[in-house]
Design an enzyme around this catalytic site. Sequence first.
Site, PDB file in Angstrom:
ATOM      1  N   HIS A  56       0.840  -1.205   0.000  1.00 42.78           N
ATOM      2  CA  HIS A  56       0.000   0.000   0.000  1.00 42.78           C
ATOM      3  C   HIS A  56       0.876   1.256   0.000  1.00 42.78           C
ATOM      4  O   HIS A  56       1.241   1.772   1.050  1.00 42.78           O
ATOM      5  CB  HIS A  56      -0.915  -0.018   1.232  1.00 42.78           C
ATOM      6  CG  HIS A  56      -2.004   1.009   1.203  1.00 42.78           C
ATOM      7  ND1 HIS A  56      -3.205   0.840   1.845  1.00 42.78           N
ATOM      8  CD2 HIS A  56      -2.067   2.222   0.613  1.00 42.78           C
ATOM      9  CE1 HIS A  56      -3.958   1.906   1.655  1.00 42.78           C
ATOM     10  NE2 HIS A  56      -3.282   2.770   0.909  1.00 42.78           N
ATOM     11  N   HIS A  58       1.510   5.195  -2.156  1.00 39.94           N
ATOM     12  CA  HIS A  58       1.048   6.192  -3.138  1.00 39.94           C
ATOM     13  C   HIS A  58       2.296   6.916  -3.634  1.00 39.94           C
ATOM     14  O   HIS A  58       2.769   7.840  -2.966  1.00 39.94           O
ATOM     15  CB  HIS A  58       0.103   7.201  -2.473  1.00 39.94           C
ATOM     16  CG  HIS A  58      -1.131   6.592  -1.887  1.00 39.94           C
ATOM     17  ND1 HIS A  58      -2.344   6.603  -2.538  1.00 39.94           N
ATOM     18  CD2 HIS A  58      -1.354   5.968  -0.699  1.00 39.94           C
ATOM     19  CE1 HIS A  58      -3.266   6.009  -1.777  1.00 39.94           C
ATOM     20  NE2 HIS A  58      -2.679   5.612  -0.662  1.00 39.94           N
ATOM     21  N   PHE A  59       2.836   6.501  -4.764  1.00 41.20           N
ATOM     22  CA  PHE A  59       4.073   7.119  -5.267  1.00 41.20           C
ATOM     23  C   PHE A  59       3.807   8.297  -6.208  1.00 41.20           C
ATOM     24  O   PHE A  59       4.731   8.868  -6.776  1.00 41.20           O
ATOM     25  CB  PHE A  59       4.988   6.062  -5.895  1.00 41.20           C
ATOM     26  CG  PHE A  59       5.764   5.254  -4.861  1.00 41.20           C
ATOM     27  CD1 PHE A  59       5.734   5.602  -3.515  1.00 41.20           C
ATOM     28  CD2 PHE A  59       6.533   4.159  -5.243  1.00 41.20           C
ATOM     29  CE1 PHE A  59       6.445   4.862  -2.564  1.00 41.20           C
ATOM     30  CE2 PHE A  59       7.251   3.423  -4.290  1.00 41.20           C
ATOM     31  CZ  PHE A  59       7.201   3.769  -2.955  1.00 41.20           C
ATOM     32  N   ARG A  60       2.533   8.646  -6.392  1.00 41.10           N
ATOM     33  CA  ARG A  60       2.140   9.933  -7.010  1.00 41.10           C
ATOM     34  C   ARG A  60       2.548  10.100  -8.462  1.00 41.10           C
ATOM     35  O   ARG A  60       2.547  11.225  -8.973  1.00 41.10           O
ATOM     36  CB  ARG A  60       2.719  11.123  -6.212  1.00 41.10           C
ATOM     37  CG  ARG A  60       2.519  11.064  -4.708  1.00 41.10           C
ATOM     38  CD  ARG A  60       1.072  11.045  -4.353  1.00 41.10           C
ATOM     39  NE  ARG A  60       0.846  11.332  -2.933  1.00 41.10           N
ATOM     40  CZ  ARG A  60      -0.297  11.045  -2.310  1.00 41.10           C
ATOM     41  NH1 ARG A  60      -1.294  10.452  -2.955  1.00 41.10           N
ATOM     42  NH2 ARG A  60      -0.454  11.339  -1.043  1.00 41.10           N
ATOM     43  N   ASN A  90      -4.777   6.417  -7.133  1.00 41.41           N
ATOM     44  CA  ASN A  90      -5.236   7.810  -7.114  1.00 41.41           C
ATOM     45  C   ASN A  90      -4.159   8.793  -7.585  1.00 41.41           C
ATOM     46  O   ASN A  90      -3.803   9.727  -6.893  1.00 41.41           O
ATOM     47  CB  ASN A  90      -5.775   8.202  -5.731  1.00 41.41           C
ATOM     48  CG  ASN A  90      -4.771   8.007  -4.614  1.00 41.41           C
ATOM     49  OD1 ASN A  90      -3.801   7.271  -4.765  1.00 41.41           O
ATOM     50  ND2 ASN A  90      -4.978   8.665  -3.490  1.00 41.41           N
ATOM     51  N   HIS A 173     -10.820   0.447   0.815  1.00 41.44           N
ATOM     52  CA  HIS A 173     -10.733   1.500   1.827  1.00 41.44           C
ATOM     53  C   HIS A 173     -12.093   1.530   2.506  1.00 41.44           C
ATOM     54  O   HIS A 173     -13.070   2.030   1.946  1.00 41.44           O
ATOM     55  CB  HIS A 173     -10.395   2.838   1.149  1.00 41.44           C
ATOM     56  CG  HIS A 173     -10.280   3.989   2.111  1.00 41.44           C
ATOM     57  ND1 HIS A 173      -9.146   4.754   2.198  1.00 41.44           N
ATOM     58  CD2 HIS A 173     -11.149   4.495   3.016  1.00 41.44           C
ATOM     59  CE1 HIS A 173      -9.328   5.694   3.129  1.00 41.44           C
ATOM     60  NE2 HIS A 173     -10.543   5.561   3.622  1.00 41.44           N
ATOM     61  N   HIS A 222      -5.677  -0.602   5.776  1.00 42.08           N
ATOM     62  CA  HIS A 222      -5.489   0.206   6.995  1.00 42.08           C
ATOM     63  C   HIS A 222      -6.626   0.173   8.020  1.00 42.08           C
ATOM     64  O   HIS A 222      -7.300   1.172   8.260  1.00 42.08           O
ATOM     65  CB  HIS A 222      -5.176   1.663   6.653  1.00 42.08           C
ATOM     66  CG  HIS A 222      -5.980   2.258   5.520  1.00 42.08           C
ATOM     67  ND1 HIS A 222      -7.342   2.214   5.468  1.00 42.08           N
ATOM     68  CD2 HIS A 222      -5.584   2.913   4.404  1.00 42.08           C
ATOM     69  CE1 HIS A 222      -7.754   2.808   4.361  1.00 42.08           C
ATOM     70  NE2 HIS A 222      -6.709   3.238   3.699  1.00 42.08           N
ATOM     71  N   ASP A 290       0.800   2.491   3.793  1.00 37.57           N
ATOM     72  CA  ASP A 290      -0.033   3.589   3.287  1.00 37.57           C
ATOM     73  C   ASP A 290       0.810   4.861   3.119  1.00 37.57           C
ATOM     74  O   ASP A 290       0.372   5.963   3.472  1.00 37.57           O
ATOM     75  CB  ASP A 290      -1.249   3.842   4.178  1.00 37.57           C
ATOM     76  CG  ASP A 290      -2.293   4.701   3.477  1.00 37.57           C
ATOM     77  OD1 ASP A 290      -2.122   4.999   2.271  1.00 37.57           O
ATOM     78  OD2 ASP A 290      -3.285   5.097   4.117  1.00 37.57           O
ATOM     79  N   HIS A 294       2.743  14.178   1.053  1.00 44.44           N
ATOM     80  CA  HIS A 294       2.333  15.503   0.567  1.00 44.44           C
ATOM     81  C   HIS A 294       3.464  16.445   0.939  1.00 44.44           C
ATOM     82  O   HIS A 294       4.186  16.198   1.910  1.00 44.44           O
ATOM     83  CB  HIS A 294       1.036  15.954   1.251  1.00 44.44           C
ATOM     84  CG  HIS A 294      -0.132  15.052   0.975  1.00 44.44           C
ATOM     85  ND1 HIS A 294      -0.786  15.029  -0.235  1.00 44.44           N
ATOM     86  CD2 HIS A 294      -0.745  14.114   1.744  1.00 44.44           C
ATOM     87  CE1 HIS A 294      -1.766  14.134  -0.197  1.00 44.44           C
ATOM     88  NE2 HIS A 294      -1.754  13.563   0.999  1.00 44.44           N
TER      89      HIS A 294
END
Length: 424
Positions: A56, A58-60, A90, A173, A222, A290, A294
Amino acid sequence: MDFIVEGRAFAGGEFVECAIGIENGRISRIGKTIEPSGGCRRISAKHILPAGVDAHVHFRDPGLTHKEDFATGTMSAAFGGISCVLDMPNTKPPAVTTEALAEKIEIAKRKACVDFGIYAGASAVGNVEALAKKCTAFKLYMAESTGGLNVPDSEIEGICAKIAKTGKALSIHTEDEKTRKKFEEKNLEDHLKSRSNICEAEAVKRVAALAPKLKNEIHLAHISAKESIEYLKNKPKNLTAEVAPHHLFLNAGMDLRQYGKVNPPLRTKQDQSALWEALNLGIIDMLASDHAPHTIDEKEKEFNDAPSGMPGVETMYPLMLAASKVKRIEIARLANAISERPAQIFGFGERKGKIAVGYDADLIFVDFQNARKIKAEDLHSKCGWTAFEKFDAIFPESTMVRGKFVVENGSFVGAPGYGRYVSE
Ligand code: DOR
Ligand code: ZN
């Protein structure tokens, strides 16, 4: 043979003094001793553990690469002892179409220095069968969160049934959009009120009732509320769950400001204790970070406007190794939860997740005496901050992915483009 690694290796459920032979990226032999042959390199390590599989992150990439990209994200993973990551959908554009998914896979192939899998986002419009041919697994958001990929409430069961037919794992989620409270939030306590324990537990209850009707792996991302755990006791075989380090180590009473704002939210000490217990008992199957970076500028907005999410791929295994040293978790349970179970659940458990003959040589070298405090300036994510500042950690000295060092004695020696897609 290419390498012989000697030390106390976690193999077959315990630490044993042994030698591990590595050939063509795989573990070819495990023995008391192995005679070197040809030009093979001999290395000794104090402790050798299976590298982690973080299912899990989020490497954007693409579209949000001012926060992270596959090069920095996977480098951060390698420094944290992770040899394989599964990236969430996402991004921009979101990975909900075959085109966006294919583009993301190509980007990751060019930039990743550790192995990777890619989630397709479940949506009411996507072609599930076509996506299933390319993706590692699916992700479904039941409630609004960063990226706005949540599906309409009335369509959740139908979409799950469609995905189940493809046989791919589905990570969900679980927060209930109807129970979520919307108001101007000022602090972490408010954020917890807006996404209460019941908000999560209601969604978990709904998915737990649905899972027995489906044949694929249904995975709860999560899990954070003690009430959710009640639905996981005696759960159906195809229902699995993960916990993130921030829900184990942090709570809403801590002075973290917006940096502690995540979905699902940080909760209370009672929730933390219940999560540790459920993880130790195997009621919660596995760990996942997770990792949701940011930038500091984004996080410094007013609380209500600051985005949810915190980085964690580099600190998960080190925090847990330090926790094992003080006996908060047994090493066997940790290795299972951070490596073997995620590889099994997401469909590559025959190649990754343990130190055994025939498996990918995905290893970390650890010295348990070498504990240090986490400092943001030592980490490698593009975002440049951590909520775990000053927490005790044991970082691996080296991380090997398929028989090649990506981090060796604390230095990065990996290369973008080395990482392989696990679903080909
Ligand atoms: O806190 C979160 N951040 N929760 C999510 O569901 C998404 C994630 C993100 O992408 O930033
Ligand atoms: Zn996430």
